[in-house]
Design a protein around this motif. Structure first.
Motif, PDB file in Angstrom:
ATOM      1  N   GLY A 130      29.349   6.595  29.410  1.00 39.93           N
ATOM      2  CA  GLY A 130      29.269   5.886  28.142  1.00 39.93           C
ATOM      3  C   GLY A 130      29.662   4.426  28.330  1.00 39.93           C
ATOM      4  N   LEU A 131      29.758   3.701  27.228  1.00 43.42           N
ATOM      5  CA  LEU A 131      30.061   2.270  27.315  1.00 43.42           C
ATOM      6  C   LEU A 131      31.439   2.031  27.919  1.00 43.42           C
ATOM      7  CD1 LEU A 131      29.235  -0.622  26.772  1.00 43.42           C
ATOM      8  CD2 LEU A 131      30.187  -0.397  24.484  1.00 43.42           C
ATOM      9  N   GLY A 132      32.409   2.869  27.566  1.00 43.60           N
ATOM     10  CA  GLY A 132      33.747   2.712  28.149  1.00 43.60           C
ATOM     11  C   GLY A 132      33.738   2.892  29.658  1.00 43.60           C
ATOM     12  N   THR A 176      31.569   8.167  37.146  1.00 50.27           N
ATOM     13  CA  THR A 176      30.346   8.813  36.672  1.00 50.27           C
ATOM     14  C   THR A 176      30.461  10.336  36.681  1.00 50.27           C
ATOM     15  OG1 THR A 176      29.344   8.843  38.867  1.00 50.27           O
ATOM     16  CG2 THR A 176      28.929   6.905  37.499  1.00 50.27           C
ATOM     17  N   ILE A 177      31.443  10.858  37.385  1.00 52.22           N
ATOM     18  CA  ILE A 177      31.650  12.304  37.426  1.00 52.22           C
ATOM     19  C   ILE A 177      32.595  12.736  36.311  1.00 52.22           C
ATOM     20  CG2 ILE A 177      32.588  14.184  38.823  1.00 52.22           C
ATOM     21  CD1 ILE A 177      31.532  12.640  41.276  1.00 52.22           C
ATOM     22  N   VAL A 178      33.711  12.034  36.164  1.00 53.65           N
ATOM     23  CA  VAL A 178      34.672  12.318  35.095  1.00 53.65           C
ATOM     24  C   VAL A 178      34.476  11.230  34.056  1.00 53.65           C
ATOM     25  CG1 VAL A 178      37.082  12.698  34.533  1.00 53.65           C
ATOM     26  CG2 VAL A 178      36.254  13.222  36.813  1.00 53.65           C
ATOM     27  N   ARG A 179      33.778  11.555  32.951  1.00 50.91           N
ATOM     28  CA  ARG A 179      33.308  10.513  32.061  1.00 50.91           C
ATOM     29  C   ARG A 179      34.081  10.355  30.766  1.00 50.91           C
ATOM     30  NH1 ARG A 179      27.366  11.339  30.869  1.00 50.91           N
ATOM     31  NH2 ARG A 179      28.105  13.384  30.275  1.00 50.91           N
ATOM     32  N   GLY A 180      35.040  11.153  30.484  1.00 52.08           N
ATOM     33  CA  GLY A 180      35.733  11.069  29.213  1.00 52.08           C
ATOM     34  C   GLY A 180      36.707   9.904  29.147  1.00 52.08           C
ATOM     35  N   ALA A 181      37.135   9.566  27.932  1.00 54.24           N
ATOM     36  CA  ALA A 181      38.062   8.450  27.745  1.00 54.24           C
ATOM     37  C   ALA A 181      39.430   8.770  28.338  1.00 54.24           C
ATOM     38  CB  ALA A 181      38.192   8.130  26.256  1.00 54.24           C
ATOM     39  N   VAL A 182      39.970   9.938  27.997  1.00 56.96           N
ATOM     40  CA  VAL A 182      41.294  10.309  28.480  1.00 56.96           C
ATOM     41  C   VAL A 182      41.206  10.911  29.886  1.00 56.96           C
ATOM     42  CG1 VAL A 182      43.297  11.770  28.031  1.00 56.96           C
ATOM     43  CG2 VAL A 182      42.141  10.647  26.136  1.00 56.96           C
ATOM     44  N   LEU A 183      40.282  11.859  30.066  1.00 56.47           N
ATOM     45  CA  LEU A 183      40.151  12.494  31.383  1.00 56.47           C
ATOM     46  C   LEU A 183      39.698  11.500  32.441  1.00 56.47           C
ATOM     47  CD1 LEU A 183      38.658  16.002  30.602  1.00 56.47           C
ATOM     48  CD2 LEU A 183      40.961  15.414  31.332  1.00 56.47           C
ATOM     49  N   GLY A 184      38.896  10.510  32.030  1.00 56.25           N
ATOM     50  CA  GLY A 184      38.483   9.485  32.971  1.00 56.25           C
ATOM     51  C   GLY A 184      39.657   8.694  33.504  1.00 56.25           C
ATOM     52  N   ILE A 222      22.249  -1.816  30.614  1.00 54.09           N
ATOM     53  CA  ILE A 222      23.044  -2.305  29.495  1.00 54.09           C
ATOM     54  C   ILE A 222      22.206  -3.113  28.520  1.00 54.09           C
ATOM     55  CG2 ILE A 222      25.225  -2.296  30.741  1.00 54.09           C
ATOM     56  CD1 ILE A 222      24.829  -5.288  31.200  1.00 54.09           C
ATOM     57  N   THR A 223      20.867  -3.057  28.635  1.00 52.57           N
ATOM     58  CA  THR A 223      20.014  -3.827  27.732  1.00 52.57           C
ATOM     59  C   THR A 223      20.124  -3.325  26.296  1.00 52.57           C
ATOM     60  OG1 THR A 223      18.149  -2.419  28.301  1.00 52.57           O
ATOM     61  CG2 THR A 223      18.375  -4.487  29.516  1.00 52.57           C
ATOM     62  N   SER A 224      20.312  -2.026  26.093  1.00 49.99           N
ATOM     63  CA  SER A 224      20.446  -1.514  24.732  1.00 49.99           C
ATOM     64  C   SER A 224      21.709  -2.058  24.071  1.00 49.99           C
ATOM     65  CB  SER A 224      20.471   0.011  24.734  1.00 49.99           C
ATOM     66  OG  SER A 224      21.559   0.476  25.508  1.00 49.99           O
ATOM     67  N   PHE A 225      22.753  -2.279  24.857  1.00 53.98           N
ATOM     68  CA  PHE A 225      23.984  -2.852  24.323  1.00 53.98           C
ATOM     69  C   PHE A 225      23.734  -4.275  23.832  1.00 53.98           C
ATOM     70  CE2 PHE A 225      27.969  -5.236  25.156  1.00 53.98           C
ATOM     71  CZ  PHE A 225      28.762  -4.614  24.219  1.00 53.98           C
ATOM     72  N   PHE A 226      23.002  -5.075  24.624  1.00 53.11           N
ATOM     73  CA  PHE A 226      22.719  -6.448  24.224  1.00 53.11           C
ATOM     74  C   PHE A 226      21.747  -6.505  23.055  1.00 53.11           C
ATOM     75  CE2 PHE A 226      24.144  -7.353  28.635  1.00 53.11           C
ATOM     76  CZ  PHE A 226      25.249  -8.103  28.271  1.00 53.11           C
ATOM     77  N   THR A 227      20.825  -5.543  22.949  1.00 54.47           N
ATOM     78  CA  THR A 227      19.928  -5.484  21.805  1.00 54.47           C
ATOM     79  C   THR A 227      20.716  -5.228  20.530  1.00 54.47           C
ATOM     80  OG1 THR A 227      18.198  -4.620  23.236  1.00 54.47           O
ATOM     81  CG2 THR A 227      17.885  -4.334  20.880  1.00 54.47           C
ATOM     82  N   THR A 228      21.699  -4.353  20.589  1.00 53.63           N
ATOM     83  CA  THR A 228      22.549  -4.081  19.432  1.00 53.63           C
ATOM     84  C   THR A 228      23.339  -5.323  19.035  1.00 53.63           C
ATOM     85  OG1 THR A 228      22.756  -1.798  20.180  1.00 53.63           O
ATOM     86  CG2 THR A 228      24.349  -2.552  18.552  1.00 53.63           C
TER      87      THR A 228
END
Length: 152
Positions: free
Chosen positions: A42-44, A89-97, A130-136
């Protein structure tokens, strides 16, 4: 296939997941192939990977042009950072990451072949879109929050 189509196809593969083969522990179980799946974070997770990449102070073009001695120097200096980027990229969660990134990166350094780990890093860095992020961001800047909306 053109280069753009290849990038889109490999981006789709990263969304579905790319398996990284892991060396088996022969004395604990039968020697069959094990693997972990890397998926698009995700973005984080992208922010964490971007911080790690920028801390390296090197570009992908320079990495691709390395000689053998330069590759060895890069591994010696930045091996931990490379494994941490792949672990994000394997552990993707906010806390678990945050909690599991260093142990997973350590485990990857000892159980994954260096060629696979390096290729996984290149795959992650070239396919993070990350182009979708810049479009937003652009659409939010163009939108005037003080005007009335016609829809309910």
């Amino acid at each position: 296939m053109t280069q753009l189509e290849e990038l889109k196809a490999s981006g789709l593969l990263l969304d579905l997941g790319v398996s990284v083969p892991i060396r088996p522990l022969g004395f604990l179980y039968k020697k069959r192939r094990r693997s972990l799946t890397m998926r698009t974070p995700g973005l984080g997770g992208m922010i964490r990977i971007a911080r790690q990449y920028l801390a390296l102070g090197i570009t992908m073009e320079e990495v691709e042009k390395f000689t053998f001695e330069q590759q060895m120097e890069f591994i010696a200096q930045h091996g931990k950072e490379v494994s941490r980027m792949v672990a994000y990229t394997i552990v993707r969660g906010a806390v678990l990451g945050r909690l599991l990134n260093r142990p997973v990166a350590w485990w990857l350094r000892w159980r994954v072949h260096p060629a696979y780990l390096g290729e996984a890093m290149i795959q992650v860095l070239t396919q993070l879109d990350i182009t979708s992020f810049f479009t937003t961001i652009r659409s939010a800047q163009a939108m005037n929050v003080m005007t009335r909306r016609l829809s309910q």
